[in-house]
Design a protein around this motif. Structure first.
Motif, PDB file in Angstrom:
ATOM      1  N   UNK A  72       0.854  -1.178   0.000  1.00 48.02           N
ATOM      2  CA  UNK A  72       0.000   0.000   0.000  1.00 48.02           C
ATOM      3  C   UNK A  72       0.895   1.235   0.000  1.00 48.02           C
ATOM      4  N   UNK A  73       0.341   2.343  -0.396  1.00 43.81           N
ATOM      5  CA  UNK A  73       1.119   3.583  -0.413  1.00 43.81           C
ATOM      6  C   UNK A  73       1.640   3.906   0.975  1.00 43.81           C
ATOM      7  N   UNK A  76       4.522   1.469   1.930  1.00 39.93           N
ATOM      8  CA  UNK A  76       5.737   1.793   1.178  1.00 39.93           C
ATOM      9  C   UNK A  76       6.398   3.054   1.730  1.00 39.93           C
ATOM     10  N   UNK A  77       5.599   4.070   2.006  1.00 40.02           N
ATOM     11  CA  UNK A  77       6.154   5.315   2.540  1.00 40.02           C
ATOM     12  C   UNK A  77       6.807   5.086   3.900  1.00 40.02           C
ATOM     13  N   UNK A  78       6.204   4.219   4.727  1.00 37.92           N
ATOM     14  CA  UNK A  78       6.779   3.932   6.042  1.00 37.92           C
ATOM     15  C   UNK A  78       8.123   3.213   5.906  1.00 37.92           C
ATOM     16  N   UNK A  79       8.198   2.239   4.985  1.00 40.16           N
ATOM     17  CA  UNK A  79       9.448   1.509   4.780  1.00 40.16           C
ATOM     18  C   UNK A  79      10.526   2.407   4.170  1.00 40.16           C
ATOM     19  N   UNK A  80      10.127   3.252   3.237  1.00 42.76           N
ATOM     20  CA  UNK A  80      11.081   4.176   2.624  1.00 42.76           C
ATOM     21  C   UNK A  80      11.603   5.179   3.646  1.00 42.76           C
ATOM     22  N   UNK A 144       0.688   1.466 -11.515  1.00 45.24           N
ATOM     23  CA  UNK A 144       0.114   1.932 -10.262  1.00 45.24           C
ATOM     24  C   UNK A 144       0.332   1.001  -9.090  1.00 45.24           C
ATOM     25  N   UNK A 145       1.013  -0.128  -9.303  1.00 44.32           N
ATOM     26  CA  UNK A 145       1.256  -1.104  -8.241  1.00 44.32           C
ATOM     27  C   UNK A 145       2.669  -0.934  -7.691  1.00 44.32           C
ATOM     28  N   UNK A 146       2.779  -0.853  -6.374  1.00 49.21           N
ATOM     29  CA  UNK A 146       4.087  -0.733  -5.719  1.00 49.21           C
ATOM     30  C   UNK A 146       4.617  -2.147  -5.528  1.00 49.21           C
TER      31      UNK A 146
END
Length: 374
Positions: A72-73, A76-80, A144-146
């Motif tokens: 999920x966006x 992904x943002x949390x891991x990045x 559109x898929x991470x």
């Protein structure tokens, strides 16, 4: 859907349906034509793929245990963010009053994909510090898929297991490094004699090919540094230059493969256009490359498609019946960059290779002396 619709209508309804379908098709052509005209093109009409691209990504080749196919966006943002904070911490100056490192080095369990790579690359005592690394900061996004893996087929995100022939061959060839063999931090972890001669060291260590298939095919991220690739395009030839170990592939357009007795480190690449997609067919590898344990009969199909003015979609399929029982496919994006490609000053026989062999001789002498004292 249209067949189901038509079967349930009268003749008048069918006529109206066809009118509606025609209108939809015509309406759908407009954006496609506009998008097609927006793609930068060469004088010969084919898409202009030229530019410098940064292949660095946080998406690994194979899916990590427990990860879903897509993030999920928010995830992904949390891991990045966590990875960025880890790197920022490593960038900080070391404290003058820091304690001595643990005996035997840092053997703590890694907490992320990149931390695991760095520990593997540097061993327990560490390798490059943060200054020398230039790694991906975001996951690959396709349609559109991470993505959590570059491998998309098999759907589990993993390279197929070796078949019986592949397992037997790999067991017999351990002392002959392949193109993607890593650098060992422990002489005792490799087959006897692996440090006896330069020819027995990994191809990347010898500066013959990039590490981990950065040269291609398939062209993959290094996950450490030097992930830039440059494409130069003419109607007859396309050059793909890798920053890592200065590998340059030449794709001969609309040509026939060389005779089977002519083998190349990166194979023989011939290309053609399928619509706006560049298709590169590579065969005729030599028996020293052996990406992921494959044979010289490895067959690779690559597809490069410009999806916008700053991004290429790179898709590849590998096939070798003597290694895997089925083909496998991966894809990820190549974002354009304005960073320059720097020269990678690496050549066969460089002083580091000599140091590796001298270090092995020193270690052997120390081991022999220790045995003589017993």
């Amino acid at each position: 859907m249209w067949n189901r619709f038509i079967s349930r209508t009268s003749a008048v309804g069918m006529a109206l349906a066809w009118i509606s379908l025609t209108a939809l098709l015509m309406a759908g052509q407009a954006p496609q034509s506009a998008a097609k005209s927006a793609v930068p093109r060469m004088p010969d009409g084919h898409p202009d793929l030229q530019g410098i691209y940064d292949l660095a990504t946080m998406t690994p080749l194979e899916r990590l245990p427990g990860h879903p196919p897509f993030l999920t966006k928010e995830k992904a943002e949390a891991l990045e963010k966590a990875e960025a904070e880890r790197r920022a911490k490593d960038d900080q100056p070391s404290r003058a009053d820091r304690p001595a490192p643990p005996v035997g080095g840092d053997t703590s369990a890694p907490k992320s994909f990149f931390e695991a790579l760095e520990k593997a690359g540097g061993g327990a005592v560490g390798g490059y510090n943060r200054y020398w690394l230039s790694q991906g900061s975001a996951y690959t996004v396709v349609d559109g898929q991470i993505r959590t893996s570059i491998v998309v087929d098999p759907p589990d995100g993993h390279v197929p297991p070796y078949n019986a022939a592949g397992r037997k061959r790999r067991a017999a060839a351990r002392a002959t490094p392949a193109s993607d063999a890593g650098e060992s931090q422990d002489r005792t972890a490799e087959p006897p004699g692996a440090f006896d001669n330069p020819e027995q060291r990994p191809l990347g260590e010898r500066c013959l090919l990039g590490f981990g298939s950065t040269s291609g095919p398939p062209a993959l991220p290094d996950y450490f540094y030097n992930d830039l690739h440059q494409i130069v395009q003419t109607p007859d030839s396309i050059m793909i230059l890798s920053e890592m170990v200065h590998d340059a592939r030449i794709v001969r357009m609309n040509a026939q493969h060389l005779p089977k007795n002519i083998r190349r480190w990166m194979g023989d690449s011939v290309g053609h256009w399928e619509g706006d997609t560049l298709v590169v067919d590579t065969a005729n590898f030599n028996n020293k490359t052996r990406y992921r344990g494959s044979t010289e009969n490895l067959h690779v199909i690559e597809r490069l498609t410009r999806i916008d003015d700053k991004t290429l979609l790179y898709r590849f399929t590998l096939e070798d019946p003597d290694t895997w029982d089925r083909p496998w496919t991966g894809e990820y994006t190549w974002p354009a960059t304005d960073k320059p490609i720097y020269e990678y000053v690496c050549h066969e026989g460089n002083y580091a290779l000599g140091d590796v062999l001298r270090g092995a001789r020193r270690q052997e002498a120390e081991e022999a002396a220790a045995k003589a004292k017993k």
